[in-house]
Design a protein around this motif. Structure first.
Motif, PDB file in Angstrom:
ATOM      1  N   ASP A 234       0.700  -1.450   0.133  1.00 31.18           N
ATOM      2  CA  ASP A 234       0.173   0.088   0.562  1.00 31.18           C
ATOM      3  C   ASP A 234       0.965   1.010  -0.125  1.00 31.18           C
ATOM      4  O   ASP A 234       0.442   2.493  -0.397  1.00 31.18           O
ATOM      5  CB  ASP A 234      -0.816   0.151   1.055  1.00 31.18           C
ATOM      6  CG  ASP A 234      -1.587  -1.169   1.080  1.00 31.18           C
ATOM      7  OD1 ASP A 234      -2.705  -1.430  -0.283  1.00 31.18           O
ATOM      8  OD2 ASP A 234      -2.415  -1.620   1.874  1.00 31.18           O
ATOM      9  N   LEU A 235       2.313   1.079   0.710  1.00 31.64           N
ATOM     10  CA  LEU A 235       2.870   2.752   1.008  1.00 31.64           C
ATOM     11  C   LEU A 235       3.234   2.253  -0.383  1.00 31.64           C
ATOM     12  O   LEU A 235       3.317   3.696  -1.051  1.00 31.64           O
ATOM     13  CB  LEU A 235       3.668   2.283   1.998  1.00 31.64           C
ATOM     14  CG  LEU A 235       3.295   2.640   3.386  1.00 31.64           C
ATOM     15  CD1 LEU A 235       4.455   1.919   4.174  1.00 31.64           C
ATOM     16  CD2 LEU A 235       2.986   4.518   3.529  1.00 31.64           C
ATOM     17  N   THR A 236       4.271   1.532  -0.743  1.00 30.97           N
ATOM     18  CA  THR A 236       4.505   1.610  -2.573  1.00 30.97           C
ATOM     19  C   THR A 236       3.451   2.298  -3.774  1.00 30.97           C
ATOM     20  O   THR A 236       3.976   3.754  -4.584  1.00 30.97           O
ATOM     21  CB  THR A 236       5.106   0.540  -3.180  1.00 30.97           C
ATOM     22  OG1 THR A 236       6.401  -0.155  -2.227  1.00 30.97           O
ATOM     23  CG2 THR A 236       5.527   0.654  -3.939  1.00 30.97           C
ATOM     24  N   PHE A 237       2.224   1.660  -3.170  1.00 33.72           N
ATOM     25  CA  PHE A 237       1.810   2.310  -4.531  1.00 33.72           C
ATOM     26  C   PHE A 237       1.186   4.073  -3.580  1.00 33.72           C
ATOM     27  O   PHE A 237       1.616   4.777  -4.999  1.00 33.72           O
ATOM     28  CB  PHE A 237       0.389   1.742  -3.983  1.00 33.72           C
ATOM     29  CG  PHE A 237      -1.369   2.830  -4.952  1.00 33.72           C
ATOM     30  CD1 PHE A 237      -1.415   3.104  -6.659  1.00 33.72           C
ATOM     31  CD2 PHE A 237      -1.944   3.579  -4.051  1.00 33.72           C
ATOM     32  CE1 PHE A 237      -2.371   2.958  -7.090  1.00 33.72           C
ATOM     33  CE2 PHE A 237      -2.940   4.016  -5.041  1.00 33.72           C
ATOM     34  CZ  PHE A 237      -3.112   4.188  -6.496  1.00 33.72           C
ATOM     35  N   MET A 238       0.885   4.371  -2.269  1.00 31.40           N
ATOM     36  CA  MET A 238       0.078   5.951  -2.290  1.00 31.40           C
ATOM     37  C   MET A 238       2.399   6.722  -1.935  1.00 31.40           C
ATOM     38  O   MET A 238       1.719   7.817  -2.231  1.00 31.40           O
ATOM     39  CB  MET A 238       0.298   5.644  -0.624  1.00 31.40           C
ATOM     40  CG  MET A 238      -0.887   4.899  -0.107  1.00 31.40           C
ATOM     41  SD  MET A 238      -2.377   5.638  -1.599  1.00 31.40           S
ATOM     42  CE  MET A 238      -2.982   7.018  -0.648  1.00 31.40           C
ATOM     43  N   SER A 239       3.393   5.892  -2.795  1.00 31.16           N
ATOM     44  CA  SER A 239       4.300   6.841  -2.358  1.00 31.16           C
ATOM     45  C   SER A 239       3.773   7.627  -4.360  1.00 31.16           C
ATOM     46  O   SER A 239       4.732   8.372  -4.268  1.00 31.16           O
ATOM     47  CB  SER A 239       5.788   6.297  -2.562  1.00 31.16           C
ATOM     48  OG  SER A 239       5.337   6.019  -0.709  1.00 31.16           O
ATOM     49  N   ARG A 245       4.948  12.643   1.240  1.00 33.58           N
ATOM     50  CA  ARG A 245       4.053  12.575   2.119  1.00 33.58           C
ATOM     51  C   ARG A 245       4.423  10.911   2.808  1.00 33.58           C
ATOM     52  O   ARG A 245       4.503  10.552   3.993  1.00 33.58           O
ATOM     53  CB  ARG A 245       2.535  12.428   2.160  1.00 33.58           C
ATOM     54  CG  ARG A 245       0.987  12.043   3.762  1.00 33.58           C
ATOM     55  CD  ARG A 245      -0.185  12.847   3.015  1.00 33.58           C
ATOM     56  NE  ARG A 245      -0.924  12.854   3.371  1.00 33.58           N
ATOM     57  CZ  ARG A 245      -2.526  12.727   3.920  1.00 33.58           C
ATOM     58  NH1 ARG A 245      -2.602  13.487   2.910  1.00 33.58           N
ATOM     59  NH2 ARG A 245      -3.396  12.123   4.834  1.00 33.58           N
ATOM     60  N   PHE A 246       4.211  10.141   1.643  1.00 35.09           N
ATOM     61  CA  PHE A 246       4.425   8.701   2.382  1.00 35.09           C
ATOM     62  C   PHE A 246       5.693   7.739   2.181  1.00 35.09           C
ATOM     63  O   PHE A 246       5.749   6.907   2.558  1.00 35.09           O
ATOM     64  CB  PHE A 246       3.407   7.921   1.234  1.00 35.09           C
ATOM     65  CG  PHE A 246       1.557   8.084   1.469  1.00 35.09           C
ATOM     66  CD1 PHE A 246       1.694   7.232   1.796  1.00 35.09           C
ATOM     67  CD2 PHE A 246       1.295   9.245   0.985  1.00 35.09           C
ATOM     68  CE1 PHE A 246       0.452   7.405   2.713  1.00 35.09           C
ATOM     69  CE2 PHE A 246      -0.181   9.152   0.968  1.00 35.09           C
ATOM     70  CZ  PHE A 246      -0.947   9.029   1.951  1.00 35.09           C
ATOM     71  N   ARG A 247       6.879   8.477   1.122  1.00 35.72           N
ATOM     72  CA  ARG A 247       8.519   7.830   1.307  1.00 35.72           C
ATOM     73  C   ARG A 247       8.868   7.617   2.791  1.00 35.72           C
ATOM     74  O   ARG A 247       9.782   6.824   3.236  1.00 35.72           O
ATOM     75  CB  ARG A 247       8.942   8.664   0.271  1.00 35.72           C
ATOM     76  CG  ARG A 247       9.034   8.144  -0.837  1.00 35.72           C
ATOM     77  CD  ARG A 247       9.779   8.807  -1.977  1.00 35.72           C
ATOM     78  NE  ARG A 247       9.339   8.237  -3.616  1.00 35.72           N
ATOM     79  CZ  ARG A 247      10.120   8.309  -4.097  1.00 35.72           C
ATOM     80  NH1 ARG A 247      11.949   8.230  -4.317  1.00 35.72           N
ATOM     81  NH2 ARG A 247      10.180   8.145  -5.722  1.00 35.72           N
ATOM     82  N   PRO A 248       8.618   8.801   3.765  1.00 37.27           N
ATOM     83  CA  PRO A 248       9.175   8.657   5.144  1.00 37.27           C
ATOM     84  C   PRO A 248       8.800   7.739   5.542  1.00 37.27           C
ATOM     85  O   PRO A 248       9.743   6.327   5.994  1.00 37.27           O
ATOM     86  CB  PRO A 248       9.117  10.091   5.930  1.00 37.27           C
ATOM     87  CG  PRO A 248       8.113  10.964   4.262  1.00 37.27           C
ATOM     88  CD  PRO A 248       8.359  10.083   3.416  1.00 37.27           C
ATOM     89  N   THR A 249       7.588   7.371   5.008  1.00 31.17           N
ATOM     90  CA  THR A 249       7.270   5.980   6.875  1.00 31.17           C
ATOM     91  C   THR A 249       7.547   4.879   5.183  1.00 31.17           C
ATOM     92  O   THR A 249       7.901   3.420   6.717  1.00 31.17           O
ATOM     93  CB  THR A 249       5.134   5.511   6.371  1.00 31.17           C
ATOM     94  OG1 THR A 249       5.480   7.168   7.581  1.00 31.17           O
ATOM     95  CG2 THR A 249       4.704   4.388   6.422  1.00 31.17           C
TER      96      THR A 249
END
Length: 333
Positions: A234-239, A245-249
């Motif tokens: 999910d984070l890869t898609f949102m990044s 916003r999402f790459r740090p997480t």
């Protein structure tokens, strides 16, 4: 009537009668500032709505002291919570001012605002001052529980409070307490409807990443890896949609994945995950060096430690050298 049309109409009516229509307009603006959209282009509209709400409530408080302080606190929390480029100092000031207006509240409206303000300040402090953030996160959790029964958004905020609490506990060397808080946070999210979980995906993914980190700290490698793998997708898609916003997480999660692979003695997968994490932090440092260059230094040193643990000393030396160069560049700013 759409929210935009309602705001337009209320603006006209407020010019005629501030006392009657001003609070309704301010609340409509706060609602708009809370609207969650994936597109980064929507953030300026949220920011403008929150700024207008704060200015309007300040006028109302000045005209009628004692009647609109809770509304002003709510608007200040909205203003400090919009994910724009405000400084940490300004967000802290807004949160602390809001707490000052409602810290003695006993009614539900005041308690909801108090919990939101406590959480906002804790979130700003958690990375650099976890010892200061910890009591605020705990207070936010307790205040949310006093507001029961909670709506969907309020339960999401309770879960975020638990996530911050877990992060602070982990940073302060309290792994068992961190694990308990993070497990509770993920469980709160799991009990939300599918639509709510999708709507508040960033907070849910942060909670899952935190729990994976705690599971890895307890050497529960397989459980941590299973949880982290789902969050990674999910984070890869949102990044790709919102990289800043999402790459740090995602970067933090990839280091957790690397630890899991190390624990499971999967050398190649551990190196690949750690190197991918550093790649994300390099991108972040290029696009926002003030905020992320120090994190790139930490990421490179973490990569060097992983490589050394695997006996890849030459690669580790390169990562260490790059970390030192980035550290010197950070100090020279």
């Amino acid at each position: 009537m759409s929210l935009a049309m309602r705001i337009t109409l209320l603006r006209q009516l407020t010019r005629v009668d501030l006392a009657r229509f001003g609070p309704k307009l301010a609340e409509a603006l706060v609602t708009r500032s809370h609207q969650v959209k994936i597109r980064r282009s929507f953030v300026p509209r949220r920011t403008a709505a929150a700024d207008e709400a704060v200015a309007l409530y300040r006028r109302l408080v000045q005209d009628r002291p004692g009647r609109h302080e809770v509304g002003l606190a709510r608007a200040l929390v909205a203003q400090g919570s919009v994910p724009d480029d405000r400084t940490v100092e300004s967000a802290l000031a807004q949160g602390r001012e809001a707490i000052g207006y409602v810290e003695n509240a006993t009614d539900r409206d005041g308690l909801v605002v108090l919990a939101a303000a406590q959480l906002m300040v804790a979130m700003q402090l958690r990375s650099d001052a976890p010892r200061d953030a910890l009591p605020l996160a705990n207070q936010a959790r307790e205040t949310w529980l006093r507001c029961a029964p909670l709506g969907a958004r309020e339960r999401m905020e309770l879960a975020r409070s638990l996530t911050v609490l877990g992060q602070c506990r982990a940073a302060l060397g309290e792994p068992a307490e961190a694990l308990a808080a993070r497990e509770e946070a993920v469980e709160v999210f799991r009990r939300l409807s599918l639509w709510t979980r999708l709507k508040y995906m960033p907070a849910r993914l942060e909670a899952m990443s935190g729990l994976a980190d705690s599971l890895a700290s307890h050497r529960r490698w397989a459980e941590a890896l299973t949880l982290a793998t789902g969050a990674r997708e999910d984070l890869t898609f949102m990044s790709r949609v919102e990289p800043l916003r999402f790459r740090p997480t995602l970067g933090s999660l990839l280091f957790v994945i690397a630890r899991c692979h190390l624990g499971l003695r999967e050398q190649d997968a551990a190196v690949a995950a750690a190197e991918e994490a550093v790649g994300h932090y390099r991108w972040l440092a290029e696009h926002d060096p003030v905020r992320y260059q120090p994190r790139l230094v930490i990421a490179l040193r973490t990569l060097a430690g992983t490589l050394n643990a695997l006996g890849l000393h030459e690669k580790a030396a390169w990562a260490t050298a790059e970390a030192e160069a980035e550290a010197e560049a950070t100090e020279s700013r």
